[in-house]
Design a protein around this motif. Structure first.
Motif, PDB file in Angstrom:
ATOM      1  N   ASP A  17       0.826  -1.209   0.000  1.00  0.00           N
ATOM      2  CA  ASP A  17       0.000   0.000   0.000  1.00  0.00           C
ATOM      3  C   ASP A  17       0.857   1.254   0.000  1.00  0.00           C
ATOM      4  OD1 ASP A  17      -2.716  -1.067   0.102  1.00  0.00           O
ATOM      5  OD2 ASP A  17      -2.082  -1.897   2.029  1.00  0.00           O
ATOM      6  N   ALA A  18       1.991   1.215   0.707  1.00  0.00           N
ATOM      7  CA  ALA A  18       2.824   2.412   0.773  1.00  0.00           C
ATOM      8  C   ALA A  18       4.274   2.080   1.125  1.00  0.00           C
ATOM      9  CB  ALA A  18       2.275   3.396   1.801  1.00  0.00           C
ATOM     10  N   TYR A  19       5.171   2.855   0.538  1.00  0.00           N
ATOM     11  CA  TYR A  19       6.593   2.848   0.888  1.00  0.00           C
ATOM     12  C   TYR A  19       6.781   3.976   1.890  1.00  0.00           C
ATOM     13  CZ  TYR A  19      11.638   3.339   0.488  1.00  0.00           C
ATOM     14  OH  TYR A  19      12.976   3.399   0.763  1.00  0.00           O
ATOM     15  N   VAL A  20       7.463   3.719   2.988  1.00  0.00           N
ATOM     16  CA  VAL A  20       7.658   4.744   4.006  1.00  0.00           C
ATOM     17  C   VAL A  20       9.118   5.185   4.001  1.00  0.00           C
ATOM     18  CG1 VAL A  20       7.399   5.357   6.433  1.00  0.00           C
ATOM     19  CG2 VAL A  20       5.825   3.708   5.402  1.00  0.00           C
ATOM     20  N   ALA A  21       9.334   6.466   3.729  1.00  0.00           N
ATOM     21  CA  ALA A  21      10.677   7.050   3.737  1.00  0.00           C
ATOM     22  C   ALA A  21      10.829   7.883   5.010  1.00  0.00           C
ATOM     23  CB  ALA A  21      10.881   7.930   2.504  1.00  0.00           C
ATOM     24  N   TYR A  22      11.855   7.561   5.785  1.00  0.00           N
ATOM     25  CA  TYR A  22      12.089   8.279   7.043  1.00  0.00           C
ATOM     26  C   TYR A  22      13.555   8.153   7.425  1.00  0.00           C
ATOM     27  CZ  TYR A  22      11.948   3.588   9.061  1.00  0.00           C
ATOM     28  OH  TYR A  22      12.195   2.275   9.345  1.00  0.00           O
ATOM     29  N   CYS A  23      13.986   8.948   8.381  1.00  0.00           N
ATOM     30  CA  CYS A  23      15.371   8.908   8.863  1.00  0.00           C
ATOM     31  C   CYS A  23      15.503   7.969  10.059  1.00  0.00           C
ATOM     32  CB  CYS A  23      15.814  10.301   9.298  1.00  0.00           C
ATOM     33  SG  CYS A  23      16.350  11.283   7.913  1.00  0.00           S
ATOM     34  N   ASP A  24      16.727   7.517  10.280  1.00  0.00           N
ATOM     35  CA  ASP A  24      16.994   6.605  11.389  1.00  0.00           C
ATOM     36  C   ASP A  24      16.511   7.174  12.726  1.00  0.00           C
ATOM     37  OD1 ASP A  24      18.113   4.837   9.617  1.00  0.00           O
ATOM     38  OD2 ASP A  24      20.170   5.479  10.003  1.00  0.00           O
ATOM     39  N   GLY A  25      16.657   8.477  12.910  1.00  0.00           N
ATOM     40  CA  GLY A  25      16.244   9.118  14.163  1.00  0.00           C
ATOM     41  C   GLY A  25      14.745   9.070  14.399  1.00  0.00           C
ATOM     42  N   ASP A  26      13.980   8.796  13.360  1.00  0.00           N
ATOM     43  CA  ASP A  26      12.521   8.737  13.467  1.00  0.00           C
ATOM     44  C   ASP A  26      12.003   7.295  13.498  1.00  0.00           C
ATOM     45  OD1 ASP A  26      12.559  11.527  13.298  1.00  0.00           O
ATOM     46  OD2 ASP A  26      12.537  11.443  11.106  1.00  0.00           O
ATOM     47  N   TYR A  27      12.923   6.348  13.599  1.00  0.00           N
ATOM     48  CA  TYR A  27      12.586   4.919  13.577  1.00  0.00           C
ATOM     49  C   TYR A  27      11.535   4.560  14.631  1.00  0.00           C
ATOM     50  CZ  TYR A  27      13.125  -0.122  14.134  1.00  0.00           C
ATOM     51  OH  TYR A  27      12.879  -1.468  14.236  1.00  0.00           O
ATOM     52  N   LYS A  28      11.731   5.032  15.867  1.00  0.00           N
ATOM     53  CA  LYS A  28      10.802   4.685  16.944  1.00  0.00           C
ATOM     54  C   LYS A  28       9.389   5.154  16.630  1.00  0.00           C
ATOM     55  CE  LYS A  28      13.590   4.351  21.099  1.00  0.00           C
ATOM     56  NZ  LYS A  28      13.854   4.923  22.417  1.00  0.00           N
ATOM     57  N   TRP A  29       9.253   6.333  16.048  1.00  0.00           N
ATOM     58  CA  TRP A  29       7.926   6.873  15.744  1.00  0.00           C
ATOM     59  C   TRP A  29       7.281   6.121  14.585  1.00  0.00           C
ATOM     60  CZ3 TRP A  29       5.198   9.240  11.808  1.00  0.00           C
ATOM     61  CH2 TRP A  29       3.980   9.807  12.185  1.00  0.00           C
ATOM     62  N   VAL A  30       8.107   5.727  13.622  1.00  0.00           N
ATOM     63  CA  VAL A  30       7.575   5.045  12.443  1.00  0.00           C
ATOM     64  C   VAL A  30       7.347   3.566  12.711  1.00  0.00           C
ATOM     65  CG1 VAL A  30       8.065   4.369  10.053  1.00  0.00           C
ATOM     66  CG2 VAL A  30       8.597   6.676  10.823  1.00  0.00           C
TER      67      VAL A  30
END
Length: 117
Positions: A17-30
């Protein structure tokens, strides 16, 4: 030949459904154990998300190739934009590749502005 009314559209036949692009520092939130984004989308909304860090790609595949092979398998891209994301070269590349893939299909690009307090 199957009736066209019952054929899956190209979008329906995509694997994620979706590819999620995020930074390592946001791992916990994602994606962390109690990651609010993952819990909301996967557990409550039954979305199938593609996350490179959790192993949704071939083992040993270079991250660059994984990105280029993964985005076309997705219906949407979710960009989790944080202060770290804006200043990260890999995140910039990820966002650029995703936006170019979905160019002209604005409804398929979702941007989340993550502000940490």
């Amino acid at each position: 030949m199957a009736n066209p009314l019952f054929r899956k559209s190209k979008e329906e036949s995509l694997e994620y459904d979706a590819y999620v692009a995020y930074c390592d520092g946001d791992y916990k939130w994602v994606y962390g154990p109690c990651g609010p984004l993952r819990i909301f989308l996967e557990e409550r909304r039954n979305y199938k998300l593609l996350l490179l860090e959790r192993g949704d790609v071939l083992a040993g595949e270079h991250r660059l190739f994984a990105l280029n092979h993964s985005i076309p398998k997705c219906k949407k891209i979710i960009l989790v934009v944080s202060k770290e994301f804006v200043n990260n070269d890999w995140a910039y590349y990820e966002a650029t590749v995703g936006i170019e893939h979905f160019l002209g299909l604005q409804a398929r690009i979702i941007v989340i502005n993550l502000v940490k307090l």
